[in-house]
Every structure is written in C-alpha cells, then in structure tokens.
Design an enzyme around this catalytic site. Structure first.
Site, PDB file in Angstrom:
ATOM      1  N   LYS A  72      45.659  42.335  44.236  1.00 49.11           N
ATOM      2  CA  LYS A  72      45.339  42.177  45.507  1.00 49.11           C
ATOM      3  C   LYS A  72      45.847  40.911  46.170  1.00 49.11           C
ATOM      4  CE  LYS A  72      40.368  44.138  44.582  1.00 49.11           C
ATOM      5  NZ  LYS A  72      39.056  43.986  43.986  1.00 49.11           N
ATOM      6  N   GLN A 116      35.467  39.600  42.836  1.00 47.31           N
ATOM      7  CA  GLN A 116      35.136  40.199  42.109  1.00 47.31           C
ATOM      8  C   GLN A 116      34.308  40.313  41.150  1.00 47.31           C
ATOM      9  OE1 GLN A 116      38.140  42.158  42.070  1.00 47.31           O
ATOM     10  NE2 GLN A 116      37.494  43.192  40.495  1.00 47.31           N
ATOM     11  N   ASP A 139      34.893  43.197  51.286  1.00 46.37           N
ATOM     12  CA  ASP A 139      34.339  44.391  50.020  1.00 46.37           C
ATOM     13  C   ASP A 139      33.614  45.215  51.260  1.00 46.37           C
ATOM     14  OD1 ASP A 139      36.239  44.909  48.194  1.00 46.37           O
ATOM     15  OD2 ASP A 139      35.129  43.341  47.172  1.00 46.37           O
TER      16      ASP A 139
END
Ligand code: NDP
Length: 305
Positions: A72, A116, A139
């Site tokens: 990422k 994460q 997200d």
C-alpha cells in the site's frame, strides 16, 4: 459512490489469452492502467496545494499484514501520493493507537486513514474503525459508510469489492439480469460485494458456512465471487460453464505459495473469465484504496474553491 457495473463496448484489454479455456482477468494490468491516471490527478491536486495523503496503521508483526502494508505504501509512492506508516508492537496500549487516529483525523496532509486488519485480540476492532473520521474512511469499513452503500448514496466503496466491480466495468460485462453468487458474508468483502452486484442489476445470492447446498447455488451463478478464506475450495465442478469467476481469497499453502479460494486449474476449464491468485483481486484492492484516497483529496480540494 463510484460507477459500478457500467456497460462498456470497448474491447477488454485485460484478458490475456493463454492456452486455456477461460480468459484471465489480469488485476496487475488493470491496476497499472488505473494507477497511471491517478498519478496525473495527484500531480494536478498537488499543484492546488492538496497532495493526496494516506496514513497506514499497523499493529503487530503478522507477516501477511506487513506485506499488504508495504504494498500500500509503495502504491502511494508510485501514484505520487504522500504516505505515512505508523507501526506498533502487538501488545501496545490501544489508547496510543486511538490517540494517533485522533491526530491523523485532524492532520490536513492526510486524506485517508487505514488500520490494517486483523488487530490483536485486546483491541475492539469496531471501535478502532469507528474512531476514523468518516471523511477519511478510505477502506469504507465504518458502519455509517456501509449504510450509505446500501442506500446507494455517496460513500467510499470498500476496496476489494470495488476492485472486483472494476473487472466487470472494464470488460464491458453487463450485470443486469445476471445471477450472481457471493460465497462469504463478511462485512469487508461478502456483504458489500453483494450490495454492489445488486445495485448493478444482478440477482444476488449470498452463501456462507450454513448454506445447505453450496454446489447447487454456485452452479446457478453467471457471476461467482469467492470470499471464503479456504484454499481452492471452489472447484471446477461447482462452476457454471461460461461463468465469470472472481477469486478474492488469499491463502498461503504449506509450500509458501499463495492460492485463492478457487481451484484455478479446474475452474479455468469451465469459466469464461477468471481472476488469478496472485495477480487478480489483490492488486485491484490496493488500486481502489488509492482511488478512494484520491477521491477524498478531491473533495478537500473542491471544498477549498
Ligand atoms: P471472513 O473469514 O471474514 O469470512 C469468510 C466467509 O466465508 C464467512 O462468511 C464464512 O461463513 C464463509 N465460509 C467459511 N467456510 C465456508 C464454507 N465451508 N462454505 C461456505 N462459506 C464458508 O473472511 P474475509 O471476507 O475477510 O476474507 C475472505 C478471503 O478473502 C480470505 O482469503 C482473505 O484473505 C481474502 N481477502 C482478500 C483481500 C484482497 O485484497 N484480495 C482483501 C480481504 C480479504 P460464516 O459467515 O457462516 O462463518
């Protein structure tokens, strides 16, 4: 909300013809194409004083999570985005992470915040995700965001289902009237995937561990999405001839190799198109994370005008 399931008559450049029945939906190629456009937009925004910025929080030492976070951060660099990585020991006091999220919520350099998953057991993951400001929830995991998705309102589309929809969009595969089956009902993949397919006109069935006859359900699917977390679980005899198969799964085999939730070798003989693992849904997930971060920065730039 991004366009999903849009019909497109252009020939699909992301099928790589190899000597097999199904065409391969190449997530690396599609991702690279989209990311090239992001770089140009990021530079344009930077000229207006808003370089897109992503902050990634990693708690613990899970090797897979470390790889995802690295990819990422690298994706940000390639697309001309600013990024920050904040790493914490597995036994960190959750308050320290909450304080960092509050700081990042207020930081004008940051347009997206990603925590994460999975988090260590002493964390309340839902509370952590809820601490992220909805403007920076790139997200798309917050309940508020999922609610907007269900209602078809503007939102950040969760990245993995968003990436899956891009395969259909770019391939010019219409979902209207198609039978779609999603195997898996998680909040981050299965449920939003089903919602996007439904919005695009498919008739959607969601299967899970209590589904009575999984094979019969899968065999009805014109579009089959596997998001289960079990290596090679969907075999070729569960795939309807000519179906489009999206394999979201990422599993590590004892020999260290990665594989999906679909048995690629048998499924490719039956499907008309299929995503490989690696190189399918994975790179598209990161691509759509960048897309959401860019969109967040665009909103900030538009508000400044
Ligand atoms: P979860 O573990 O949260 O959900 C798995 C789902 O599969 C559950 O709904 C579960 O049903 C269902 N399931 C489990 N066993 C069976 C079975 N025998 N028959 C039918 N359904 C079953 O996983 P995620 O959704 O988070 O992830 C799914 C996969 O996708 C994983 O391999 C993960 O690594 C991968 N992934 C990949 C990403 C990418 O970037 N490509 C991003 C996110 C995830 P029930 O609800 O009844 O338990």
């Amino acid at each position: 909300m991004g366009k999903s399931g849009v019909e497109n008559s252009e020939p699909f450049p992301f099928f790589s013809e190899i000597n097999m029945t199904a065409q391969i939906l190449d997530g690396n190629a599609l991702g690279q194409k989209l990311r090239a456009g992001f770089k140009q937009k990021a530079d344009e925004l930077a000229a207006q004083g808003v370089r897109p910025g992503l902050a990634v929080i990693l708690v613990g030492e899970d090797p897979a999570s470390q790889v995802y976070v690295r990819n990422k951060v690298n994706g940000c660099a390639q697309a001309g985005f600013y990024s920050e990585k904040h790493t914490y020991a597995p036994d960190v006091d959750p308050k320290i992470v909450f304080d960092k999220i509050a700081e990042l919520n207020a930081d004008p350099k940051i347009h997206g915040i990603l925590v994460q998953l999975p988090l260590p057991k002493h964390f309340d993951a839902e509370a952590v995700l809820d601490a992220i400001s909805s403007e920076k929830d790139v997200d798309g995991f917050r309940a508020e965001n999922i609610g907007a998705l269900v209602q078809g309102q503007r939102c950040f589309i969760p990245c993995t289902p968003y990436g899956a929809m891009k395969f259909f969009e770019e391939a010019g595969i219409s979902l209207k009237g198609k039978d779609a089956v999603v195997v898996g009902r998680s909040n981050i993949v299965g449920k939003p995937m089903a919602m996007l397919l439904m919005h695009a006109g498919a008739t959607v069935t969601i299967c899970h561990s209590q589904t009575k006859d999984l094979k019969a359900n899968c065999l009805r699917a014109d579009v089959l999405v596997a998001a289960i977390g079990r290596p090679k679980f969907i075999t070729g005899d569960m795939v309807k001839p000519g179906a489009v198969v999206i394999d979201v799964g990422i599993n590590r085999l004892p020999d260290g190799k990665l594989c999906g939730d679909v048995d690629f070798e048998s499924a490719k003989e039956v499907a008309s198109a299929i995503t490989p693992v690696p190189g399918g849904a994975g790179p598209m997930t990161i691509t759509m994370l960048l897309a959401n971060t860019l969109e967040s920065a665009e909103r900030v730039a538009a508000a400044k005008k």
